[in-house]
Scaffold this motif. Structure first.
Motif, PDB file in Angstrom:
ATOM      1  N   VAL A 136       0.861  -1.190   0.000  1.00 47.44           N
ATOM      2  CA  VAL A 136       0.000   0.000   0.000  1.00 47.44           C
ATOM      3  C   VAL A 136       0.891   1.231   0.000  1.00 47.44           C
ATOM      4  O   VAL A 136       1.737   1.405   0.893  1.00 47.44           O
ATOM      5  N   ILE A 137       0.700   2.084  -0.989  1.00 47.19           N
ATOM      6  CA  ILE A 137       1.558   3.258  -1.166  1.00 47.19           C
ATOM      7  C   ILE A 137       0.720   4.522  -1.003  1.00 47.19           C
ATOM      8  O   ILE A 137      -0.353   4.658  -1.610  1.00 47.19           O
ATOM      9  N   VAL A 142       8.166   5.498  -3.793  1.00 51.06           N
ATOM     10  CA  VAL A 142       7.844   4.089  -4.037  1.00 51.06           C
ATOM     11  C   VAL A 142       9.004   3.210  -3.588  1.00 51.06           C
ATOM     12  O   VAL A 142      10.121   3.331  -4.099  1.00 51.06           O
ATOM     13  N   PRO A 143       8.771   2.306  -2.635  1.00 50.11           N
ATOM     14  CA  PRO A 143       9.854   1.424  -2.201  1.00 50.11           C
ATOM     15  C   PRO A 143      10.147   0.356  -3.249  1.00 50.11           C
ATOM     16  O   PRO A 143       9.390   0.182  -4.212  1.00 50.11           O
ATOM     17  N   VAL A 153      -1.100  -2.593 -10.558  1.00 47.15           N
ATOM     18  CA  VAL A 153      -1.214  -1.368  -9.768  1.00 47.15           C
ATOM     19  C   VAL A 153      -2.615  -0.797  -9.967  1.00 47.15           C
ATOM     20  O   VAL A 153      -3.074  -0.643 -11.098  1.00 47.15           O
ATOM     21  N   LYS A 154      -3.292  -0.472  -8.868  1.00 49.94           N
ATOM     22  CA  LYS A 154      -4.664   0.022  -8.982  1.00 49.94           C
ATOM     23  C   LYS A 154      -4.962   1.028  -7.868  1.00 49.94           C
ATOM     24  O   LYS A 154      -4.305   1.000  -6.815  1.00 49.94           O
ATOM     25  N   PRO A 155      -5.933   1.916  -8.073  1.00 46.85           N
ATOM     26  CA  PRO A 155      -6.348   2.802  -6.985  1.00 46.85           C
ATOM     27  C   PRO A 155      -6.886   1.979  -5.821  1.00 46.85           C
ATOM     28  O   PRO A 155      -7.587   0.983  -6.025  1.00 46.85           O
ATOM     29  N   GLY A 156      -6.585   2.391  -4.612  1.00 50.71           N
ATOM     30  CA  GLY A 156      -7.017   1.633  -3.450  1.00 50.71           C
ATOM     31  C   GLY A 156      -8.391   1.989  -2.944  1.00 50.71           C
ATOM     32  O   GLY A 156      -8.935   1.286  -2.091  1.00 50.71           O
ATOM     33  N   GLN A 186      -4.198  10.938 -10.546  1.00 53.43           N
ATOM     34  CA  GLN A 186      -5.564  10.845 -11.054  1.00 53.43           C
ATOM     35  C   GLN A 186      -6.592  10.524  -9.978  1.00 53.43           C
ATOM     36  O   GLN A 186      -7.732  11.005 -10.038  1.00 53.43           O
ATOM     37  N   TYR A 187      -6.207   9.709  -8.993  1.00 49.47           N
ATOM     38  CA  TYR A 187      -7.200   9.223  -8.023  1.00 49.47           C
ATOM     39  C   TYR A 187      -6.828   9.465  -6.572  1.00 49.47           C
ATOM     40  O   TYR A 187      -7.671   9.280  -5.692  1.00 49.47           O
ATOM     41  N   GLY A 188      -5.595   9.840  -6.298  1.00 50.54           N
ATOM     42  CA  GLY A 188      -5.177  10.062  -4.925  1.00 50.54           C
ATOM     43  C   GLY A 188      -4.803   8.767  -4.221  1.00 50.54           C
ATOM     44  O   GLY A 188      -4.901   7.675  -4.771  1.00 50.54           O
ATOM     45  N   ALA A 189      -4.353   8.900  -2.979  1.00 52.58           N
ATOM     46  CA  ALA A 189      -3.933   7.744  -2.183  1.00 52.58           C
ATOM     47  C   ALA A 189      -5.159   7.057  -1.556  1.00 52.58           C
ATOM     48  O   ALA A 189      -6.210   7.691  -1.389  1.00 52.58           O
ATOM     49  N   PRO A 190      -5.023   5.766  -1.225  1.00 56.63           N
ATOM     50  CA  PRO A 190      -3.835   4.939  -1.391  1.00 56.63           C
ATOM     51  C   PRO A 190      -3.788   4.279  -2.769  1.00 56.63           C
ATOM     52  O   PRO A 190      -4.806   4.204  -3.466  1.00 56.63           O
TER      53      PRO A 190
END
Length: 224
Positions: A136-137, A142-143, A153-156, A186-190
């Motif tokens: 979760v980023i 980015v680690p 990878v997808k919006p959380g 585009q969508y913000g965290a996470p």
């Protein structure tokens, strides 16, 4: 449950999120699918003898006005949250609960939990169900990816597959950094990063009414 005054039919209000995105927006087609779905279900409700009214809302005042004016016996809840305020999916269900209006679908607490993909994964894992690991980023730092390539990878916090396309599957750390940056913009965290699982995709609906029953599985095809 009794029929609305002046009619022997049960009045069903079909509540949905009125599309707000411009025609050229990347998610406009997905957002407008709800209007098609409402139209299809409306056919069956009318054939079943219900008094049906469509209600597309963009703000709470429109929902409150609908309840006051239409006086539905039940709300068929298609509201998925506004594209510009995705958290409103659970807000609308909470308002209906507060107003004491019966509605179909999940209660507000369930919708709040399910909208947060990382939290949902944690709950499923805690219940003993097999789920993929995830990263979760919350910001552009980015680690190093802890999983084998490729990853997805997808919006959380978005509904369903919003924000998921062919570019969601990445095969390098450089690609991961770029995709995470795009999702944050585009969508913000996470942002959710998971190992990519190849194979077929199925959707299975479980209904508790009042006993738990499992509906037939449907397959999502990606032939094109």
């Amino acid at each position: 449950m009794t029929a609305s005054s002046g009619s022997s039919k049960l009045r069903v209000a079909m509540l949905y999120n009125q599309p707000v995105l411009a025609a050229g927006h990347r998610d406009a087609e997905s957002e407008h699918e709800i209007v098609f779905t409402v139209g299809e279900v409306e056919k069956y409700l009318l054939a079943g003898g219900f008094d049906v009214v469509r209600v597309g809302v963009r703000e709470p005042a429109e929902l409150l006005a609908m309840v006051a004016d239409a006086k539905p016996d039940v709300v068929f809840n298609f509201f998925e949250g506004l594209a510009t305020h995705y958290e409103t999916e659970s807000t609308v269900a909470g308002l209906l609960e507060w107003l004491g209006v019966p509605f179909t679908g999940s209660p507000s607490t369930t919708l709040s939990l399910a909208r947060n993909k990382p939290r949902t994964k944690a709950l499923l894992r805690g219940s003993g169900l097999p789920v993929t690991d995830c990263l979760v980023i919350q910001d552009p730092r980015v680690p190093a990816c802890p999983f084998d390539w490729p990853v997805i990878v997808k919006p959380g916090g978005q509904d369903a597959s919003i924000g998921v396309d062919h570019g969601s599957v990445v095969s390098s750390q450089e690609g991961l950094v770029r995709r995470v940056s795009l999702m944050l913009e585009q969508y913000g965290a996470p942002v959710l990063v998971e190992p990519y699982l190849s194979g077929r995709e199925f959707s299975v609906v479980v209904v508790e009414c009042p006993e738990v029953s499992v509906m037939p599985a449907s397959e999502i095809r990606f032939d094109e």
